[in-house]
Design a protein around this motif. Structure first.
Motif, PDB file in Angstrom:
ATOM      1  N   CYS A   5      -3.006 -56.641   0.550  1.00  0.00           N
ATOM      2  CA  CYS A   5      -3.204 -58.083   0.409  1.00  0.00           C
ATOM      3  C   CYS A   5      -3.541 -58.400  -1.043  1.00  0.00           C
ATOM      4  CB  CYS A   5      -4.331 -58.539   1.335  1.00  0.00           C
ATOM      5  SG  CYS A   5      -4.595 -60.322   1.382  1.00  0.00           S
ATOM      6  N   THR A  45      -4.423 -60.746  -4.547  1.00  0.00           N
ATOM      7  CA  THR A  45      -5.445 -61.749  -4.833  1.00  0.00           C
ATOM      8  C   THR A  45      -5.051 -63.090  -4.241  1.00  0.00           C
ATOM      9  OG1 THR A  45      -6.025 -60.630  -6.903  1.00  0.00           O
ATOM     10  CG2 THR A  45      -6.693 -62.931  -6.681  1.00  0.00           C
ATOM     11  N   HIS A  70      -5.766 -63.068  -0.543  1.00  0.00           N
ATOM     12  CA  HIS A  70      -7.184 -63.293  -0.266  1.00  0.00           C
ATOM     13  C   HIS A  70      -7.564 -64.753  -0.488  1.00  0.00           C
ATOM     14  CE1 HIS A  70      -8.485 -59.185   0.531  1.00  0.00           C
ATOM     15  NE2 HIS A  70      -7.734 -58.775  -0.474  1.00  0.00           N
ATOM     16  N   ARG A  87      -6.457 -66.834   2.417  1.00  0.00           N
ATOM     17  CA  ARG A  87      -7.414 -66.759   3.523  1.00  0.00           C
ATOM     18  C   ARG A  87      -8.616 -67.661   3.257  1.00  0.00           C
ATOM     19  NH1 ARG A  87      -7.390 -60.150   4.306  1.00  0.00           N
ATOM     20  NH2 ARG A  87      -5.274 -59.978   5.150  1.00  0.00           N
ATOM     21  N   PRO A 101      -6.916 -57.562  -6.675  1.00  0.00           N
ATOM     22  CA  PRO A 101      -7.207 -57.655  -5.245  1.00  0.00           C
ATOM     23  C   PRO A 101      -8.175 -56.572  -4.791  1.00  0.00           C
ATOM     24  CG  PRO A 101      -5.009 -56.758  -5.617  1.00  0.00           C
ATOM     25  CD  PRO A 101      -5.520 -57.229  -6.946  1.00  0.00           C
TER      26      PRO A 101
END
Length: 384
Positions: A40, A42, A45, A48, A382
């Motif tokens: 995943c 940056t 993230h 999210r 990340p």
């Protein structure tokens, strides 16, 4: 009025269920590497984090403000009639609203491509820099809408003269080559945003229940529309390995009864909504469209993916007041609204924009920045 009351009351119950499961209902990505926590990015993230901010907004009965800012012509001076004077059209519109109200809208949408054939592609570096420096770094969320040209004849997206639908997915056909040239161009811009750690609301093939675009009801049947959406989703998420996209399905109030047949499915959509034009944003066809989407996708947040008066000057003195009335009384869980552009730019051109963006129900860029955990550096590596 009685019927309207029961619609809203029933849907309020549905929205309570939807809010609690929103974050856990992300679209399925069919390549495990793209969903693995170790892969995943940056931007993933931060995506999210944005979804969590949306969840917080819904739980607190807040609606996020939004503005459409144009395509690559937004760098030109004063290209649409009625725009306030300024350095360029982005500043004339977004900057003017911020100056009038003291608030930067929470969502700013642009296009990478233009309506016009002769100005088909924008300057991606310039657009990405703007979204980074004037939107993301100020706490707002970038959004991209797509106005895909007709791949069969390279005409405007409103041209509905298409050939064999399967040609879109058949290599070496003209439609395939044109369609993929555009997909690759859009992907290039989305990659640039991803590399900077920036998530984006992505809204392709909008107003499909209307009949005015080549991807609309007069041209494609529901199965073809779903196949087009699924293919585009798979191409961007899996072939291009983009993990920064929040997918937005934006239908039209026109023939909203087709939504159940054309909706791409929960695995392919984060947010659902409608384009809503007219003096009364809470009129009956809007409420019916809302009810239909809440029935089809009860776990997905609902938005006005486009909203504004139908024509320039229409209901000028009271449109913004009507929008707030709708948010307060008609749609119990409106995640965001996106005020449209040009003559429909009610926040830029109509009175009482300050009463919209300063309303206690409305969240703007500053509110999103303060919501939930800090998003941290958008350029950090990340977390593994």
């Amino acid at each position: 009025m009685v019927r309207k009351f029961f619609i809203v009351a029933a849907l309020t119950c549905l929205c309570i269920i939807a809010v609690s499961s929103f974050i856990h209902q992300s679209p399925r990505n069919h390549r495990s590497a793209a969903t693995s926590p170790s892969r995943c990015s940056t931007a993933c993230h931060n995506k999210r984090d944005v979804l969590e901010k949306f969840n917080i907004a819904l739980n607190n009965h807040k609606t996020i403000s939004g503005l459409y800012a144009g395509d690559e012509r937004m760098f030109d001076p004063h290209w649409w009639s009625g725009a306030p004077e300024g350095y360029n059209t982005f500043d004339q519109f977004v900057g003017h609203v911020a100056e009038r109200t003291g608030e930067l809208a929470g969502i700013i949408e642009v296009r990478f491509t233009s309506h016009e054939d002769e100005r088909r592609y924008g300057d991606l570096d310039r657009i990405v820099n703007l979204l980074d420096e004037k939107v993301w770094q100020h706490g707002a969320i970038p959004a991209i809408s797509d106005f895909t040209l007709n791949p069969w004849n390279s005409e405007d997206g409103r041209n509905r003269d298409i050939g064999e639908f399967d040609d879109l997915f058949t290599p070496r056909t003209h439609a395939y080559e044109e369609f993929h040239t555009e997909l690759e161009f859009i992907a290039t811009g989305l990659h640039q945003l991803q590399e900077r750690g920036i998530p984006v609301l992505f809204r392709p093939f909008h107003e499909n229940t209307g009949g005015w675009f080549w991807w609309g009801r007069r041209t494609l049947n529901p199965e073809e529309y779903q196949r087009l959406w699924h293919y585009t989703f798979d191409y961007l998420e899996n072939t291009e390995n983009l993990d920064n996209l929040i997918w937005v399905y934006g239908a039209s109030t026109s023939h909203y009864e087709l939504i159940p047949e054309t909706y791409p499915g929960d695995d392919y959509v984060h947010i659902v909504g409608i384009s809503n034009y007219g003096c009364n944003p809470g009129r009956s066809d809007v409420l019916e469209s809302y009810a239909t989407l809440k029935e089809v996708a009860p776990n997905k947040p609902f938005a006005f993916t486009e909203v504004g008066p139908e024509r320039n000057g229409q209901c000028r003195e009271h449109y913004n007041r009507n929008l707030i009335h709708t948010i307060e009384n008609d749609i119990p869980d409106l995640l965001y609204f996106l005020n449209w552009f040009g003559p429909r730019a009610a926040l830029a051109l109509y009175p009482e924009a300050d009463k919209v963006l300063q309303h206690p129900r409305i969240w703007n860029a500053d509110d999103l920045s303060a919501a939930g955990q800090s998003r941290g550096s958008t350029h950090s590596q990340p977390t593994e």
